[in-house]
Design a protein around this motif. Sequence first.
Motif, short mmCIF file in Angstrom:
data_model
loop_
_atom_site.label_atom_id
_atom_site.label_comp_id
_atom_site.label_asym_id
_atom_site.label_seq_id
_atom_site.Cartn_x
_atom_site.Cartn_y
_atom_site.Cartn_z
N ALA A 24 -23.93 -16.99 -23.03
CA ALA A 24 -24.64 -18.15 -22.50
C ALA A 24 -23.93 -18.73 -21.29
N LEU A 25 -22.61 -18.84 -21.39
CA LEU A 25 -21.88 -19.49 -20.30
C LEU A 25 -21.76 -18.58 -19.09
N GLU A 26 -21.64 -17.29 -19.33
CA GLU A 26 -21.58 -16.36 -18.20
C GLU A 26 -22.89 -16.36 -17.44
N ALA A 27 -23.99 -16.59 -18.19
CA ALA A 27 -25.29 -16.68 -17.52
C ALA A 27 -25.31 -17.86 -16.56
N GLY A 110 -29.82 -23.06 -25.41
CA GLY A 110 -30.28 -24.03 -24.42
C GLY A 110 -29.49 -25.33 -24.53
N GLU A 111 -29.29 -25.80 -25.75
CA GLU A 111 -28.56 -27.04 -26.00
C GLU A 111 -27.12 -26.91 -25.50
N LEU A 112 -26.51 -25.77 -25.82
CA LEU A 112 -25.13 -25.53 -25.43
C LEU A 112 -24.99 -25.58 -23.91
N ARG A 113 -25.92 -24.90 -23.21
CA ARG A 113 -25.81 -24.86 -21.74
C ARG A 113 -26.00 -26.26 -21.16
N ARG A 115 -25.28 -29.17 -22.52
CA ARG A 115 -24.07 -29.98 -22.76
C ARG A 115 -22.96 -29.57 -21.81
N VAL A 116 -22.78 -28.26 -21.65
CA VAL A 116 -21.70 -27.77 -20.79
C VAL A 116 -21.95 -28.21 -19.35
N ARG A 117 -23.20 -28.10 -18.91
CA ARG A 117 -23.51 -28.52 -17.53
C ARG A 117 -23.20 -30.00 -17.34
N ALA A 118 -23.62 -30.81 -18.33
CA ALA A 118 -23.39 -32.26 -18.19
C ALA A 118 -21.89 -32.55 -18.09
N LEU A 119 -21.10 -31.89 -18.91
CA LEU A 119 -19.66 -32.13 -18.89
C LEU A 119 -19.06 -31.64 -17.57
N MET A 120 -19.55 -30.51 -17.05
CA MET A 120 -19.05 -29.97 -15.79
C MET A 120 -19.36 -30.90 -14.62
N ARG A 121 -20.56 -31.48 -14.63
CA ARG A 121 -20.95 -32.38 -13.55
C ARG A 121 -19.94 -33.51 -13.43
N ARG A 122 -19.55 -34.06 -14.59
CA ARG A 122 -18.57 -35.14 -14.56
C ARG A 122 -17.26 -34.67 -13.98
N ARG A 123 -16.93 -33.45 -14.38
CA ARG A 123 -15.65 -32.86 -13.95
C ARG A 123 -15.63 -32.69 -12.43
N GLN A 124 -16.78 -32.22 -11.90
CA GLN A 124 -16.80 -31.90 -10.47
C GLN A 124 -17.05 -33.12 -9.60
#
Lengths: 232, 498
Positions: A24-27, A110-113, A115-124
Amino acid sequence: MSETRSQVLIVEDEAQIRHFVRLALEADGCVVQEAGRLADGLLIAGAGAIDLVVLDLGLPDGDGIDFIRAYRGWSDGPVLILSARTEERHKIDALDAGADDYLTKPFGVGELRARVRALMRRRQRPGGEASPLLEFGDIVVDLAKRQVWRKGEAVHLTPIEYRLLAMMVSHPGQVLTQRRLLAEIWGASYIESSHYLRVYVGHLRQKLEDDPAQPRHFLTETGVGYRFQTGT
Amino acid sequence: MSISRNAVDRLSPRQKMVLSVLACVLAAIVASPLRGVLDPANIVMLFLLTVLVVAVSLGRNPAVLAAVLSVLLFDVFFVPPHFSLAVSNLQYLVTFAVMLATALITGHLTATLKEQAADAERREQRTHALYEIASRLAGALNDGQVDEIVTQFVSSEFGGRCRLLLGELAVEVRADKAWYAGELARRVLESGQRQISREEGQVVYLPLKAPMRVRGVLVVQPGEEAALLEGDLALLDALASLVAIAVERLHYVEVAQHSEVEMATERLRSSILSALSHDLRTPLTVLVGLADSIFLIRPSLPEPALENARALRDQATRLAGLVANLLEMARLNAGSVTLRQEWQPLEEVVGSSLKLVGDALGRHRLRVELPRDLPLLRFDAVLIERVLCNLVENAAKYSPADGEIRISAALAGDFVDLAVSDEGAGFPVPESGQLFEMFVRGHSESATPGTGLGLAICRAIVDAHGGRMRVESPPSGGGRIVVSLPRGVPPVVEAEVA
């Protein structure tokens, strides 16, 4: 988010779960490293350059919470917890120890992606507070002037309501535990008085949500705390 | 009369009378040679002494007989003219009267005194017997020993038999073909009142009244010839209360041991449950995740494969829900759930459950009607969320696809009623109560999939909160499930000083 490929570490003892999380994350263009044990996870994280950790709480050689405590010693990077639904207490402890969000097993890709995107946005976007103006739905919050507008009209908030709003909107997508909100807004002596928090979140919903019973922004994480979400 | 002591007590009343006569005659024979030597007054003394001895040894009635006889003998043999009832000197009439009165009073007093002494002795023996049985009962380790001790006591004190009936079951079961009446024993157990039946010999039914409740019945039948006196009943009452206390003590010892075992079992059970929960969830998570990630494969798989992946995912998700319900029920049944009750608005948990139900609602329209002024309620949000999810999913499952599902709340006395209504077929009325049992479904032949666990879980959760659940079929049609949660006294939220 593909211009700089994010480094993600998965610490999870079940190989098949690691496998599909990796898929999922590699996608999404992330570079994924895996660890099946807590000690291995800490070794990889310690080598640096990890942007996000996906962490299972029940590991064969220790408690995921110990990982968070150790990791927080040198990094404030986002940590996403994977846990079972019946373990509210465990989730709260992990969040209080410094985790940012959690997913309940079983979870969809879908849920996992998301959440990860939301956390990454904050990071970036570490300098996200550069602009005091914050917009979500039909709400505008001016953190500098301490003013709130809804559909162009000024909304009157009491001082506590405003502090609660400010704290939640400055942690978008992140689960804030009851304990943390009570301690920061009312003070340490109110930690057991969760009804204060509940009543004031209710006030915010009445004033800012279209349907307070089905909120879009100020979401309840039942048994754990609250999450602010800018909305879809 | 049950207690027999010495040889004199065993004599029949007639024999005592004969003895009394013999004593008087003996006195007359002893006194006759002394007739010239002693004053008549001193001879009177000899007779009075005889009456006293008779009273002491033989009791009241022989004493009265001795008194009258003494006066007659004195008159006939010692008062001139001898061998005749006639009296030469009228002064002797006074002597007779005084002699008779003195003899009667002495006899009466002595006999009374003797009876009292015998009584005291009997009481002392009883006290001693009770003391002995009390200390033996205190040492009894089980009901069987209590039974043995009581049986022994009754046979030695009353020469009869007894039966100890403990608990309601014993009264019912052991009453067949017994020498006592089971029906009467049951009545005594219920009323807690002693009963005495006189058919086929005397039988006494004594309730075993312990501080907490009546623990059983002691049935006593005294031996053949003995009839029970008031004092014997008092003794039996005392015996019954000693036995009751012993039985209750044993009961609580058992309860304490049992709860210790139970606690250990419970710990084991909940650790097995959490291991099971982990072991079941892991493969389900893999299943859902892998089915999902088939969609990520590039280049995309042909549509039939994706269709299969979708079905796989849906079924895996359903299975996960099912497993969650089963585990939840097991946890609730095992009693390993501790409620994390907090005061909170109902609105919040309604919102979070609706978000959780999400897709299951399909095309159903949703209407939420919560009054603004509902008080805070004290509940475990995670569990009540589960109740609401189950109810809303149920409503969605059993009502037409485009029907309306309505969530409403209202104050109802000391409770707040939270209702989920749908436009489905309603509930089969006679079975409404059973709907909350495990694995019971309203329409068992129904094609809609389900296990009948959902409502059972709801009820277990609501029960744990001290609430109630009921099913209604409003005249307007559709079905309606009402959850009543107790209101209690919510804490005050101080208004802000703005």
